[in-house]
Scaffold this motif. Structure first.
Motif, PDB file in Angstrom:
ATOM      1  N   ALA A  92      -9.631   8.492   1.027  1.00 23.65           N
ATOM      2  CA  ALA A  92      -9.269   7.712   1.325  1.00 23.65           C
ATOM      3  C   ALA A  92      -9.530   6.209   0.784  1.00 23.65           C
ATOM      4  CB  ALA A  92     -10.058   7.267   2.998  1.00 23.65           C
ATOM      5  N   VAL A  93      -9.578   5.552   0.940  1.00 19.71           N
ATOM      6  CA  VAL A  93     -10.228   3.492   0.001  1.00 19.71           C
ATOM      7  C   VAL A  93     -10.274   2.121   1.169  1.00 19.71           C
ATOM      8  CG1 VAL A  93      -8.605   4.473  -2.194  1.00 19.71           C
ATOM      9  CG2 VAL A  93      -7.984   2.566  -0.982  1.00 19.71           C
ATOM     10  N   LYS A  94     -11.572   2.229   0.522  1.00 21.23           N
ATOM     11  CA  LYS A  94     -11.482   0.944   2.094  1.00 21.23           C
ATOM     12  C   LYS A  94     -10.819  -0.770   1.006  1.00 21.23           C
ATOM     13  CE  LYS A  94     -15.393   1.718   4.252  1.00 21.23           C
ATOM     14  NZ  LYS A  94     -16.557   2.172   5.294  1.00 21.23           N
ATOM     15  N   LEU A  95     -10.317  -1.335   1.553  1.00 17.80           N
ATOM     16  CA  LEU A  95      -9.867  -2.693   0.838  1.00 17.80           C
ATOM     17  C   LEU A  95      -9.232  -3.757   1.638  1.00 17.80           C
ATOM     18  CD1 LEU A  95      -6.793  -2.587   1.797  1.00 17.80           C
ATOM     19  CD2 LEU A  95      -6.534  -1.019   0.446  1.00 17.80           C
ATOM     20  N   LYS A  99      -1.970  -3.027  -3.969  1.00 22.58           N
ATOM     21  CA  LYS A  99      -1.782  -4.269  -4.489  1.00 22.58           C
ATOM     22  C   LYS A  99      -3.275  -5.260  -4.743  1.00 22.58           C
ATOM     23  CE  LYS A  99       3.139  -5.683  -4.152  1.00 22.58           C
ATOM     24  NZ  LYS A  99       4.155  -6.910  -3.445  1.00 22.58           N
ATOM     25  N   TYR A 100      -4.140  -4.123  -3.763  1.00 16.81           N
ATOM     26  CA  TYR A 100      -5.458  -5.852  -3.155  1.00 16.81           C
ATOM     27  C   TYR A 100      -6.212  -4.464  -3.995  1.00 16.81           C
ATOM     28  CZ  TYR A 100      -2.375  -7.019   0.154  1.00 16.81           C
ATOM     29  OH  TYR A 100      -1.369  -7.427   1.094  1.00 16.81           O
ATOM     30  N   PRO A 101      -7.552  -4.903  -4.367  1.00 16.12           N
ATOM     31  CA  PRO A 101      -8.603  -4.379  -5.148  1.00 16.12           C
ATOM     32  C   PRO A 101      -9.001  -3.070  -3.748  1.00 16.12           C
ATOM     33  CG  PRO A 101      -8.243  -6.951  -5.597  1.00 16.12           C
ATOM     34  CD  PRO A 101      -7.704  -6.087  -4.470  1.00 16.12           C
ATOM     35  N   ILE A 102      -9.303  -2.408  -4.887  1.00 12.97           N
ATOM     36  CA  ILE A 102      -9.953  -1.338  -3.757  1.00 12.97           C
ATOM     37  C   ILE A 102     -11.846  -1.084  -3.954  1.00 12.97           C
ATOM     38  CG2 ILE A 102     -10.077   1.751  -4.271  1.00 12.97           C
ATOM     39  CD1 ILE A 102      -7.363   1.737  -4.845  1.00 12.97           C
ATOM     40  N   LYS A 103     -12.240  -1.086  -3.114  1.00 13.74           N
ATOM     41  CA  LYS A 103     -13.218  -2.098  -3.149  1.00 13.74           C
ATOM     42  C   LYS A 103     -14.097  -0.647  -2.858  1.00 13.74           C
ATOM     43  CE  LYS A 103     -14.730  -4.876   0.140  1.00 13.74           C
ATOM     44  NZ  LYS A 103     -14.723  -5.432   1.426  1.00 13.74           N
ATOM     45  N   GLU A 104     -14.034   0.362  -2.030  1.00 16.00           N
ATOM     46  CA  GLU A 104     -15.081   1.814  -2.392  1.00 16.00           C
ATOM     47  C   GLU A 104     -13.276   2.841  -1.896  1.00 16.00           C
ATOM     48  OE1 GLU A 104     -17.028   3.789   0.678  1.00 16.00           O
ATOM     49  OE2 GLU A 104     -17.293   1.917   0.589  1.00 16.00           O
ATOM     50  N   GLN A 105     -13.737   4.718  -2.926  1.00 17.67           N
ATOM     51  CA  GLN A 105     -12.807   5.467  -2.681  1.00 17.67           C
ATOM     52  C   GLN A 105     -13.959   5.982  -2.381  1.00 17.67           C
ATOM     53  OE1 GLN A 105     -10.991   6.193  -5.880  1.00 17.67           O
ATOM     54  NE2 GLN A 105     -11.226   8.458  -5.373  1.00 17.67           N
ATOM     55  N   LEU A 114       0.722  -1.432   0.494  1.00 17.96           N
ATOM     56  CA  LEU A 114      -0.275  -0.311  -0.148  1.00 17.96           C
ATOM     57  C   LEU A 114       0.718   1.495   0.295  1.00 17.96           C
ATOM     58  CD1 LEU A 114      -2.784  -1.066   3.298  1.00 17.96           C
ATOM     59  CD2 LEU A 114      -2.387  -0.531   0.358  1.00 17.96           C
ATOM     60  N   VAL A 115       0.339   2.167  -0.686  1.00 18.36           N
ATOM     61  CA  VAL A 115       1.415   3.429  -1.076  1.00 18.36           C
ATOM     62  C   VAL A 115       0.651   4.596  -1.168  1.00 18.36           C
ATOM     63  CG1 VAL A 115       2.947   4.299  -1.939  1.00 18.36           C
ATOM     64  CG2 VAL A 115       3.155   2.066  -2.486  1.00 18.36           C
ATOM     65  N   ALA A 166      -5.936   4.455  -6.816  1.00 18.36           N
ATOM     66  CA  ALA A 166      -6.814   5.825  -6.896  1.00 18.36           C
ATOM     67  C   ALA A 166      -6.640   7.506  -6.966  1.00 18.36           C
ATOM     68  CB  ALA A 166      -7.772   5.704  -5.576  1.00 18.36           C
ATOM     69  N   PHE A 167      -7.127   8.504  -7.360  1.00 21.02           N
ATOM     70  CA  PHE A 167      -7.350   9.790  -7.187  1.00 21.02           C
ATOM     71  C   PHE A 167      -7.994  10.636  -7.170  1.00 21.02           C
ATOM     72  CE2 PHE A 167      -6.341  13.762  -9.637  1.00 21.02           C
ATOM     73  CZ  PHE A 167      -4.993  13.967  -9.046  1.00 21.02           C
TER      74      PHE A 167
END
Length: 255
Positions: free
Chosen positions: A136-139, A110-116, A60-61, A91-92
């Motif tokens: 912020a994202v949820k993953l 590296k993990y799919p982003i479930k929600e941005q 994660l970066v 995400a941007f």
């Protein structure tokens, strides 16, 4: 062994199997202000940054100072390029329009982003109240669902104090959390202490992250929920990586 005896054996072993500790998951997190994909001398280094992130093995970066289709950086979508180089999801979210494109924050995962989640924090410009991005994202890492966020705070402390309160408000209800960013604040400042009341401040060694060539202060941080730190963790500053005017900060967590 008869099927009856085999079934009996499996059933008898279930309590033992359930009591075994689950295997820990290593998670490598990075915070990096990429200075619109250029080093301190304004030499474009986006591809070097991408190659470094890929080789680092980061999961994660959180990225700050990201350009999207801006003239100064060659009219490229920097997050898309970095995602292509690293093979990561991205995400941007823009702070504001700039030089024919947009300037803002980015996340690689590296993990799919479930929600941005695109939120705003207060910014003061020429005496006017405006706003900047908070991304912020949820993953799901395969073992744990979490919120991963990045921020770039203001140069003046009065605004940073407001922003710190807003960031914690935006993260309320999200648990566990990893927060990365360029906070433009030294470790002993009130705004850093405010965030530390809820999230654990990584890098107790206080390694300097800015400027890249001869760093003299720590202004880049990684914070995590205390629930993520039940196992050994460590932090590291990549002093030899000078593709930006900031140094990359890395944290290794065991979930």
């Amino acid at each position: 062994m008869s099927s009856k005896n085999f079934l009996f054996t499996i059933v008898s072993l279930l309590p033992m199997l359930c009591s075994l500790p689950s295997q820990a998951q290593n998670l490598k997190v990075m915070s990096y202000n990429i200075h619109h994909g250029a080093d301190a001398a304004e030499r474009m280094t986006l591809h070097e940054i991408g190659a470094f992130i890929k080789e680092s093995g980061a999961d994660l970066v959180g990225l700050q100072e990201v350009d999207s289709l801006c003239g100064r950086s060659g009219n490229v979508d920097q997050m898309k390029v970095l995602a292509e180089i690293t093979g990561m999801h991205y995400a941007f979210y823009r702070h504001f329009a700039y030089d024919g494109g947009a300037y803002g924050l980015g996340i690689l995962s590296k993990y799919p982003i479930k929600e941005q989640s695109n939120k705003r924090i207060t910014s003061m410009k020429n005496g006017r109240k405006e706003s900047l991005a908070f991304l912020a994202v949820k993953l799901h890492t395969g073992k744990k669902e979490l919120a991963f966020a990045t921020v770039h705070m203001a140069l003046d402390q009065a605004t940073r104090l407001i922003q710190a309160e807003e960031v914690m408000h935006h993260l309320a209800g999200s648990e566990p959390v990893i927060l990365t960013g360029d906070f433009n604040a030294l470790p002993n400042t009130e705004e850093i202490q405010l965030i530390s009341e809820r999230l654990t401040f990584m890098d107790r060694g206080l390694a300097h992250t800015f400027p890249a060539a001869e760093p003299v202060k720590k202004i880049d941080y990684i914070f995590v929920s205390p629930s993520l730190l039940k196992k050994k963790s460590s932090t590291f500053v990549w002093k030899e990586i000078q593709y930006s005017d900031h140094l990359p900060l890395e944290a290794k967590l065991k979930l």
